[in-house]
Design a protein around this motif. Structure first.
Motif, PDB file in Angstrom:
ATOM      1  N   SER A 111     -34.914  -2.423  21.444  1.00 31.82           N
ATOM      2  CA  SER A 111     -35.040  -1.277  22.353  1.00 31.82           C
ATOM      3  C   SER A 111     -33.628  -1.568  23.275  1.00 31.82           C
ATOM      4  O   SER A 111     -32.943  -2.198  23.249  1.00 31.82           O
ATOM      5  CB  SER A 111     -36.161  -1.778  23.321  1.00 31.82           C
ATOM      6  OG  SER A 111     -35.879  -2.582  24.355  1.00 31.82           O
ATOM      7  N   GLY A 112     -33.566  -0.221  23.944  1.00 31.74           N
ATOM      8  CA  GLY A 112     -32.451  -0.075  24.749  1.00 31.74           C
ATOM      9  C   GLY A 112     -32.446  -0.988  25.970  1.00 31.74           C
ATOM     10  O   GLY A 112     -31.522  -1.682  26.464  1.00 31.74           O
ATOM     11  N   SER A 113     -33.620  -1.310  26.535  1.00 27.65           N
ATOM     12  CA  SER A 113     -33.843  -2.291  27.516  1.00 27.65           C
ATOM     13  C   SER A 113     -33.410  -3.668  27.302  1.00 27.65           C
ATOM     14  O   SER A 113     -32.552  -4.347  27.857  1.00 27.65           O
ATOM     15  CB  SER A 113     -35.498  -2.200  28.116  1.00 27.65           C
ATOM     16  OG  SER A 113     -35.562  -1.052  28.564  1.00 27.65           O
ATOM     17  N   VAL A 116     -29.687  -3.703  26.664  1.00 27.73           N
ATOM     18  CA  VAL A 116     -28.873  -3.799  28.240  1.00 27.73           C
ATOM     19  C   VAL A 116     -29.144  -5.395  28.564  1.00 27.73           C
ATOM     20  O   VAL A 116     -27.867  -5.952  29.048  1.00 27.73           O
ATOM     21  CB  VAL A 116     -29.461  -2.895  29.174  1.00 27.73           C
ATOM     22  CG1 VAL A 116     -29.039  -3.176  30.588  1.00 27.73           C
ATOM     23  CG2 VAL A 116     -29.131  -1.341  28.851  1.00 27.73           C
ATOM     24  N   TYR A 145     -29.376   4.660  34.664  1.00 28.77           N
ATOM     25  CA  TYR A 145     -30.696   4.174  33.982  1.00 28.77           C
ATOM     26  C   TYR A 145     -30.452   3.151  33.031  1.00 28.77           C
ATOM     27  O   TYR A 145     -29.507   3.524  31.935  1.00 28.77           O
ATOM     28  CB  TYR A 145     -31.557   5.251  33.469  1.00 28.77           C
ATOM     29  CG  TYR A 145     -32.935   4.928  32.808  1.00 28.77           C
ATOM     30  CD1 TYR A 145     -33.840   4.439  33.819  1.00 28.77           C
ATOM     31  CD2 TYR A 145     -32.959   4.941  31.489  1.00 28.77           C
ATOM     32  CE1 TYR A 145     -35.101   4.106  33.224  1.00 28.77           C
ATOM     33  CE2 TYR A 145     -34.176   4.488  30.907  1.00 28.77           C
ATOM     34  CZ  TYR A 145     -35.293   4.040  32.007  1.00 28.77           C
ATOM     35  OH  TYR A 145     -36.506   3.476  31.221  1.00 28.77           O
ATOM     36  N   HIS A 146     -30.804   1.975  33.019  1.00 29.78           N
ATOM     37  CA  HIS A 146     -30.476   1.049  31.941  1.00 29.78           C
ATOM     38  C   HIS A 146     -31.709   0.415  31.402  1.00 29.78           C
ATOM     39  O   HIS A 146     -31.775  -0.800  31.253  1.00 29.78           O
ATOM     40  CB  HIS A 146     -29.299   0.113  32.342  1.00 29.78           C
ATOM     41  CG  HIS A 146     -28.404   0.642  32.846  1.00 29.78           C
ATOM     42  ND1 HIS A 146     -27.266   1.400  32.030  1.00 29.78           N
ATOM     43  CD2 HIS A 146     -27.438   0.899  33.943  1.00 29.78           C
ATOM     44  CE1 HIS A 146     -26.361   1.634  32.686  1.00 29.78           C
ATOM     45  NE2 HIS A 146     -26.599   1.785  33.938  1.00 29.78           N
ATOM     46  N   GLY A 147     -32.879   1.201  31.270  1.00 29.62           N
ATOM     47  CA  GLY A 147     -33.887   0.701  30.826  1.00 29.62           C
ATOM     48  C   GLY A 147     -34.581  -0.040  31.967  1.00 29.62           C
ATOM     49  O   GLY A 147     -34.469  -0.215  33.189  1.00 29.62           O
ATOM     50  N   GLU A 219     -23.416   4.575  31.983  1.00 26.97           N
ATOM     51  CA  GLU A 219     -23.784   5.291  30.946  1.00 26.97           C
ATOM     52  C   GLU A 219     -22.806   6.275  30.777  1.00 26.97           C
ATOM     53  O   GLU A 219     -22.177   7.031  31.958  1.00 26.97           O
ATOM     54  CB  GLU A 219     -25.017   6.268  31.217  1.00 26.97           C
ATOM     55  CG  GLU A 219     -26.229   5.335  31.306  1.00 26.97           C
ATOM     56  CD  GLU A 219     -27.389   6.063  32.272  1.00 26.97           C
ATOM     57  OE1 GLU A 219     -27.450   6.031  33.429  1.00 26.97           O
ATOM     58  OE2 GLU A 219     -28.145   6.868  31.628  1.00 26.97           O
ATOM     59  N   SER A 224     -31.426  10.027  31.954  1.00 28.43           N
ATOM     60  CA  SER A 224     -32.569   9.742  32.314  1.00 28.43           C
ATOM     61  C   SER A 224     -32.790  10.308  33.896  1.00 28.43           C
ATOM     62  O   SER A 224     -33.661  10.770  34.465  1.00 28.43           O
ATOM     63  CB  SER A 224     -33.229   8.337  32.221  1.00 28.43           C
ATOM     64  OG  SER A 224     -33.353   8.027  30.829  1.00 28.43           O
ATOM     65  N   ASP A 252     -23.191   1.948  28.162  1.00 24.71           N
ATOM     66  CA  ASP A 252     -24.514   1.953  27.552  1.00 24.71           C
ATOM     67  C   ASP A 252     -24.817   3.289  26.937  1.00 24.71           C
ATOM     68  O   ASP A 252     -24.914   4.403  27.597  1.00 24.71           O
ATOM     69  CB  ASP A 252     -25.597   2.048  28.791  1.00 24.71           C
ATOM     70  CG  ASP A 252     -27.193   1.951  28.418  1.00 24.71           C
ATOM     71  OD1 ASP A 252     -27.313   2.064  27.249  1.00 24.71           O
ATOM     72  OD2 ASP A 252     -27.947   1.704  29.354  1.00 24.71           O
ATOM     73  N   VAL A 254     -27.263   4.248  24.716  1.00 22.93           N
ATOM     74  CA  VAL A 254     -28.615   4.265  24.241  1.00 22.93           C
ATOM     75  C   VAL A 254     -28.930   5.802  23.835  1.00 22.93           C
ATOM     76  O   VAL A 254     -29.623   6.171  22.964  1.00 22.93           O
ATOM     77  CB  VAL A 254     -29.550   3.526  25.117  1.00 22.93           C
ATOM     78  CG1 VAL A 254     -31.121   4.040  24.603  1.00 22.93           C
ATOM     79  CG2 VAL A 254     -29.310   2.210  25.113  1.00 22.93           C
ATOM     80  N   ILE A 255     -28.381   6.622  24.614  1.00 22.89           N
ATOM     81  CA  ILE A 255     -28.711   8.102  24.271  1.00 22.89           C
ATOM     82  C   ILE A 255     -27.449   8.687  23.693  1.00 22.89           C
ATOM     83  O   ILE A 255     -27.616   9.618  23.002  1.00 22.89           O
ATOM     84  CB  ILE A 255     -29.152   8.810  25.430  1.00 22.89           C
ATOM     85  CG1 ILE A 255     -28.397   9.248  26.751  1.00 22.89           C
ATOM     86  CG2 ILE A 255     -30.663   8.369  25.948  1.00 22.89           C
ATOM     87  CD1 ILE A 255     -28.622  10.108  27.564  1.00 22.89           C
ATOM     88  N   LYS A 281     -32.548   3.856  19.995  1.00 23.01           N
ATOM     89  CA  LYS A 281     -32.825   5.250  20.030  1.00 23.01           C
ATOM     90  C   LYS A 281     -32.411   5.750  18.371  1.00 23.01           C
ATOM     91  O   LYS A 281     -33.127   5.546  17.359  1.00 23.01           O
ATOM     92  CB  LYS A 281     -32.698   5.936  21.054  1.00 23.01           C
ATOM     93  CG  LYS A 281     -33.135   5.530  22.301  1.00 23.01           C
ATOM     94  CD  LYS A 281     -33.308   6.712  23.432  1.00 23.01           C
ATOM     95  CE  LYS A 281     -33.648   6.031  24.739  1.00 23.01           C
ATOM     96  NZ  LYS A 281     -34.947   6.897  25.290  1.00 23.01           N
TER      97      LYS A 281
HETATM   98  C1  LIG Z   1     -28.947   4.732  28.762  1.00 22.57           C
HETATM   99  C2  LIG Z   1     -30.289   4.304  28.598  1.00 22.57           C
HETATM  100  N1  LIG Z   1     -30.312   2.818  28.695  1.00 22.57           N
HETATM  101  C3  LIG Z   1     -31.536   2.080  28.336  1.00 22.57           C
HETATM  102  C4  LIG Z   1     -32.527   2.756  28.080  1.00 22.57           C
HETATM  103  C5  LIG Z   1     -33.675   1.936  27.601  1.00 22.57           C
HETATM  104  O1  LIG Z   1     -34.196   2.034  26.455  1.00 22.57           O
HETATM  105  P1  LIG Z   1     -35.661   1.710  25.837  1.00 22.57           P
HETATM  106  O2  LIG Z   1     -36.641   2.842  26.526  1.00 22.57           O
HETATM  107  O3  LIG Z   1     -35.715   1.843  24.469  1.00 22.57           O
HETATM  108  O4  LIG Z   1     -35.881   0.416  26.410  1.00 22.57           O
HETATM  109  C6  LIG Z   1     -32.566   4.358  28.039  1.00 22.57           C
HETATM  110  C7  LIG Z   1     -33.790   5.221  27.653  1.00 22.57           C
HETATM  111  O5  LIG Z   1     -33.874   6.154  27.840  1.00 22.57           O
HETATM  112  C8  LIG Z   1     -31.487   5.037  28.142  1.00 22.57           C
HETATM  113  O6  LIG Z   1     -31.325   6.233  28.192  1.00 22.57           O
END
Ligand SMILES: Cc1ncc(COP(=O)(O)O)c(C=O)c1O
Length: 400
Positions: A111-113, A116, A145-147, A219, A224, A252, A254-255, A281
Motif C-alpha cells: 500500500s501507499g502507507s 511511506v 497526506y502520506h497514508g 507529494e 488528498s 511520495d 502514490v497518486i 495505486k
Molecule cells: C500521496 C499519498 N501517499 C500515501 C497514500 C496512502 O496510500 P494507501 O491508502 O494505499 O495506504 C495516499 C493515498 O491516497 C496518497 O495519496
C-alpha cells in the motif's frame, strides 16, 4: 453466536466513511467496466477519480484479468524472505527502467502507507549505515497526506488524521503548505507564486542543524488534502537545499505515479530527481494491493555491506512482492505501454484544463486548479458546516 444476519451492514466498520450516514442510505457498487461503475440500482456512475486515484488503466482490463487468473493458478503465494519468484524481479526491473537513471532498486510493499513508512525507515537506516546516525529528524509539510501508518501521519499535515492518535513520531517538523489562493486562484497548470516557501526548509535546518535531519518527504502534487500544485521552481529549490545539507529527498508519488501527469512519474514532469520515490495505486491499476519504494543506487549500495550472509535491512511484509500482485503489476505496465496511456493522458491534458476551467463563475466555485489529468474545483463552504457542500456535490454526481 452472533445475532447479526449476513446481509446486515453493521459488521463492516468502513474506513474514512461516515458509517451511520452510509448505512442509512448505502451507495453500493456491484460491477465496473472501462470508466464506469454499475451500482446496485443498475445506474451507471462515471468513475471520475479512477477509484481512489488508482484505476489508471480503467476497469476490467482483459490483460490484467487474464494475468491475475493465470498467476493465481500457477503460483498463488511465495514467501519473499530468503526466497523469490521470477515475476517480482521482472517487475522491479521494469519499474526501474521507467524511472530516471540512478533510481535503480525497488522494495515492495502492499500500500501507499506501507511504502511511506518503508521509505522513512530506509532513510533513517541509511544514515546510520553511513555512520551518520544522528540524522533522525524527518521533515514533512502542512496539509501533506502520506497514508495512515504512524510514520505517515507523523510527517503528514492533515489535522483530522493526526489529532486523535497520541504523540506520533518524535523529531518531526513540517514546512508550510503551498496553497496560496489569494495569489494563485484559478491558475492553469503550475501556479506562479510561492517558490520562496521552499526556503522555510532552510529555516528548519537552521533551527535543528542539518546534522540531525534524515529526510524531507513531500507529494510533488498534493492530492488528498484537496489538490495543491507545487509553485513554479519550488521543487527545484527543495532539491537544492537537500543537496546542500546532505538530506534525502523523498517524493511520495502514490497518486502522481503511473501517468497521472502525462509522464510515468512526477519526477519526469518536473525534471527534479528525488532520492526515493514511494508508489502504489496505479502500479497494479488498483486491481491487487501493491506498493513500492524506489531508491537510489547510492542508498542501496550503502546497505550492501558487511558479511554476505547477513540480512541488510530488517524490514519487509508477508505479502511484499506477492506473485499475484506482481503479475497484475506487469500486466498493468503492459497496458500503459501498449495502449500509450501516458501519452494519451498528456494529449488530453489541454482539453481537460479547458473543461475544468469552464466551470469558473458557477455558483460557489471559489477556485479551480489543474495539472496533467488532475483537476480540482473548490467550493465555498457552507458557514458552520465544513464539508457539507462538497458532500452534497458528491451525492449529486453519484445520483446523476
Ligand atoms: C500521496 C499519498 N501517499 C500515501 C497514500 C496512502 O496510500 P494507501 O491508502 O494505499 O495506504 C495516499 C493515498 O491516497 C496518497 O495519496
Amino acid at each position: 453466536m452472533s445475532n447479526i444476519t449476513p446481509n446486515n451492514l453493521d459488521a463492516f466498520w468502513m474506513p474514512f466513511t461516515a458509517n451511520r450516514q452510509f448505512k442509512s442510505n448505502p451507495r453500493m457498487l456491484v460491477s465496473a467496466k472501462g470508466m464506469h461503475y454499475t451500482n446496485a440500482e443498475g445506474g451507471q456512475v462515471l468513475d471520475g477519480t479512477a477509484g481512489l486515484w488508482c484505476c489508471n488503466a480503467g476497469h476490467g482490463q482483459p490483460r490484467i484479468v487474464e494475468a491475475v487468473t493465470r498467476q493465481i493458478t500457477e503460483l498463488d503465494y511465495a514467501p519473499a524472505f530468503q526466497m523469490g519468484h521470477p515475476k517480482v524481479f521482472e517487475l522491479a526491473a521494469r519499474i526501474s527502467a521507467m524511472l530516471p537513471t540512478g533510481l535503480d532498486h525497488v522494495f515492495f510493499t502492499n500500500s501507499g502507507s506501507e511504502s511511506v513508512d518503508t521509505a522513512l525507515k530506509i532513510a533513517l537506516a541509511y544514515h546510520r549505515a553511513r555512520g551518520d546516525g544522528a540524522r533522525t529528524r524527518l521533515i514533512g509539510r502542512e496539509r501533506g497526506y502520506h497514508g495512515v501508518g504512524f510514520g505517515g501521519i507523523s510527517v503528514g499535515g492533515i489535522v483530522t488524521n493526526r489529532k486523535n492518535f497520541g504523540t506520533l513520531l518524535a523529531g518531526v517538523d513540517h514546512m508550510p503548505h503551498t496553497h496560496l489562493p489569494e495569489k494563485n486562484a484559478f491558475s492553469r497548470g503550475i501556479p506562479e507564486y510561492g517558490a520562496e516557501l521552499a526556503d522555510e526548509l532552510e529555516r528548519i535546518v537552521t533551527l535543528h542543524d542539518a546534522s540531525t535531519i534524515a529526510a524531507v518527504i513531500v507529494e510533488p502534487v498534493a492530492g488528498s488534502t484537496g489538490v495543491i500544485m507545487p509553485p513554479k521552481g519550488y521543487l527545484e529549490r527543495l532539491r537544492k537545499i537537500c543537496d546542500t545539507h546532505g538530506i534525502l529527498l523523498i517524493f511520495d508519488e502514490v497518486i502522481t505515479g503511473f501517468g497521472r501527469l502525462g509522464t510515468a512519474f512526477a519526477t519526469d514532469y518536473f525534471g527534479v530527481k528525488p532520492d526515493m520515490i514511494t508508489m502504489a495505486k496505479g502500479l497494479t491499476g488498483g486491481t491487487i494491493p501493491m506498493g513500492g519504494v524506489a531508491v537510489s543506487k547510492e542508498i542501496y549500495d550503502t546497505f550492501m555491506n558487511g558479511p554476505e550472509n547477513m540480512i541488510e535491512l530488517f524490514h519487509g511484509y508477508t505479502y511484499s512482492g506477492h506473485p499475484v500482485a506482481a503479475a497484475a503489476g506487469l500486466a498493468t505496465l503492459d497496458c500503459y505501454k501498449e495502449d500509450g496511456l501516458f501519452e494519451r493522458a498528456n494529449d488530453l491534458a489541454g482539453y481537460w484544463e479547458d473543461a475544468v476551467h469552464s466551470l469558473k463563475g458557477c455558483p460557489h466555485v471559489i477556485d479551480i486548479r489543474n495539472l496533467g489529468l488532475i483537476g480540482a474545483i473548490e467550493l465555498e463552504s457552507i458557514p458552520g458546516k465544513p464539508t457539507a457542500r462538497a458532500f452534497e456535490a458528491f451525492l449529486k454526481c453519484y445520483l446523476q
